[in-house]
Design a protein around this motif. Structure first.
Motif, PDB file in Angstrom:
ATOM      1  N   LEU A 127     -54.137  92.812  -6.121  1.00  0.00           N
ATOM      2  CA  LEU A 127     -54.351  92.851  -4.669  1.00  0.00           C
ATOM      3  C   LEU A 127     -53.027  92.930  -3.914  1.00  0.00           C
ATOM      4  O   LEU A 127     -52.949  92.551  -2.747  1.00  0.00           O
ATOM      5  CB  LEU A 127     -55.142  91.612  -4.226  1.00  0.00           C
ATOM      6  N   VAL A 128     -51.990  93.413  -4.576  1.00  0.00           N
ATOM      7  CA  VAL A 128     -50.679  93.543  -3.940  1.00  0.00           C
ATOM      8  C   VAL A 128     -50.752  94.650  -2.895  1.00  0.00           C
ATOM      9  O   VAL A 128     -51.227  95.751  -3.178  1.00  0.00           O
ATOM     10  CB  VAL A 128     -49.590  93.858  -4.994  1.00  0.00           C
ATOM     11  N   THR A 129     -50.330  94.328  -1.671  1.00  0.00           N
ATOM     12  CA  THR A 129     -50.349  95.309  -0.573  1.00  0.00           C
ATOM     13  C   THR A 129     -48.978  95.374   0.074  1.00  0.00           C
ATOM     14  O   THR A 129     -48.154  94.459  -0.077  1.00  0.00           O
ATOM     15  CB  THR A 129     -51.373  94.894   0.508  1.00  0.00           C
ATOM     16  N   ASN A 130     -48.738  96.431   0.816  1.00  0.00           N
ATOM     17  CA  ASN A 130     -47.491  96.530   1.567  1.00  0.00           C
ATOM     18  C   ASN A 130     -47.408  95.423   2.616  1.00  0.00           C
ATOM     19  O   ASN A 130     -46.343  94.871   2.865  1.00  0.00           O
ATOM     20  CB  ASN A 130     -47.351  97.910   2.214  1.00  0.00           C
ATOM     21  N   PHE A 131     -48.546  95.087   3.226  1.00  0.00           N
ATOM     22  CA  PHE A 131     -48.588  93.980   4.184  1.00  0.00           C
ATOM     23  C   PHE A 131     -48.090  92.699   3.513  1.00  0.00           C
ATOM     24  O   PHE A 131     -47.250  91.990   4.050  1.00  0.00           O
ATOM     25  CB  PHE A 131     -50.019  93.785   4.700  1.00  0.00           C
ATOM     26  N   GLY A 132     -48.610  92.421   2.319  1.00  0.00           N
ATOM     27  CA  GLY A 132     -48.208  91.220   1.594  1.00  0.00           C
ATOM     28  C   GLY A 132     -46.747  91.235   1.186  1.00  0.00           C
ATOM     29  O   GLY A 132     -46.053  90.225   1.291  1.00  0.00           O
ATOM     30  N   LYS A 133     -46.264  92.396   0.734  1.00  0.00           N
ATOM     31  CA  LYS A 133     -44.855  92.502   0.343  1.00  0.00           C
ATOM     32  C   LYS A 133     -43.927  92.240   1.521  1.00  0.00           C
ATOM     33  O   LYS A 133     -42.830  91.720   1.348  1.00  0.00           O
ATOM     34  CB  LYS A 133     -44.564  93.891  -0.232  1.00  0.00           C
ATOM     35  N   PHE A 134     -44.362  92.624   2.698  1.00  0.00           N
ATOM     36  CA  PHE A 134     -43.523  92.444   3.890  1.00  0.00           C
ATOM     37  C   PHE A 134     -43.741  91.076   4.529  1.00  0.00           C
ATOM     38  O   PHE A 134     -42.789  90.372   4.867  1.00  0.00           O
ATOM     39  CB  PHE A 134     -43.827  93.560   4.900  1.00  0.00           C
ATOM     40  N   MET A 135     -45.003  90.681   4.702  1.00  0.00           N
ATOM     41  CA  MET A 135     -45.308  89.464   5.453  1.00  0.00           C
ATOM     42  C   MET A 135     -45.133  88.181   4.644  1.00  0.00           C
ATOM     43  O   MET A 135     -44.799  87.139   5.219  1.00  0.00           O
ATOM     44  CB  MET A 135     -46.734  89.529   6.012  1.00  0.00           C
TER      45      MET A 135
END
Length: 180
Positions: free
Chosen positions: A58-66
């Motif tokens: 469930l890795v997302t760009n949102f998660g990587k950034f936020m």
């Protein structure tokens, strides 16, 4: 929004409540313990969101950034509160925050170039050491724990500098790609 991202958002939402209990005397002596519980729960969401995201893909760009931003907000808020209580020096906190601004700047430049940079292991070690330091400083057990806190302050500072150097070295191409 998936569960790991919801946990990240929850961590961000918890910060003002944590700061309120750190800086006010509304609940008397209980404030310290309420702040400690809030900080521990928020810190655990950091551990959980990453584990869940990786385990269930469930890795997302949102998660990587936020996720790293939420960590910075939580830990830096705690350290700023500790300047007022005299538990940390302003110089220490300024070094920590300066590192966070530099890394955030790198992330913004990378983002403008369509690149998302995930946190490194050095950055994760730094965050864990800072969270452990904050927990022990809030608990303020005294005695031998004062030595442990002092050691964690210096370990956190060293890991802050090491993670900054590692991050810049591994991502220096971001500066050249951005037309700087």
């Amino acid at each position: 929004m998936n569960l790991p991202n919801k946990l990240t958002v929850l961590r961000i939402i918890m910060v003002p409540f944590f700061v309120f209990f750190m800086l006010t005397d509304t609940g008397g002596a209980a404030n310290k313990w309420i702040a400690l519980v809030l900080f521990c729960i928020a810190s655990l969401t950091d551990l959980l969101d990453g584990k869940i995201a990786r385990k269930y893909n469930l890795v997302t760009n949102f998660g990587k950034f936020m996720d790293p931003l939420a960590d910075k907000l939580l830990v830096c808020s705690a350290m700023i509160c500790m300047i007022e209580s005299g538990q940390l020096s302003a110089a220490f906190v300024i070094i920590i925050i300066a590192r966070e601004f530099i890394i955030s700047g790198f992330r913004l430049v990378a983002s403008d170039n369509g690149v998302v940079i995930a946190a490194s292991y050095w950055g994760k070690f730094k965050t864990v050491s800072q969270m452990a330091m904050v927990i022990l400083l809030i608990a303020d057990f005294g005695g031998a724990f004062d030595l442990v806190c002092e050691a964690l302050i210096w370990i956190s500072l060293a890991l802050t500098i090491i993670s900054l150097v590692d991050y810049v070295a591994k991502n220096r191409q971001v500066l050249t790609q951005g037309g700087m």
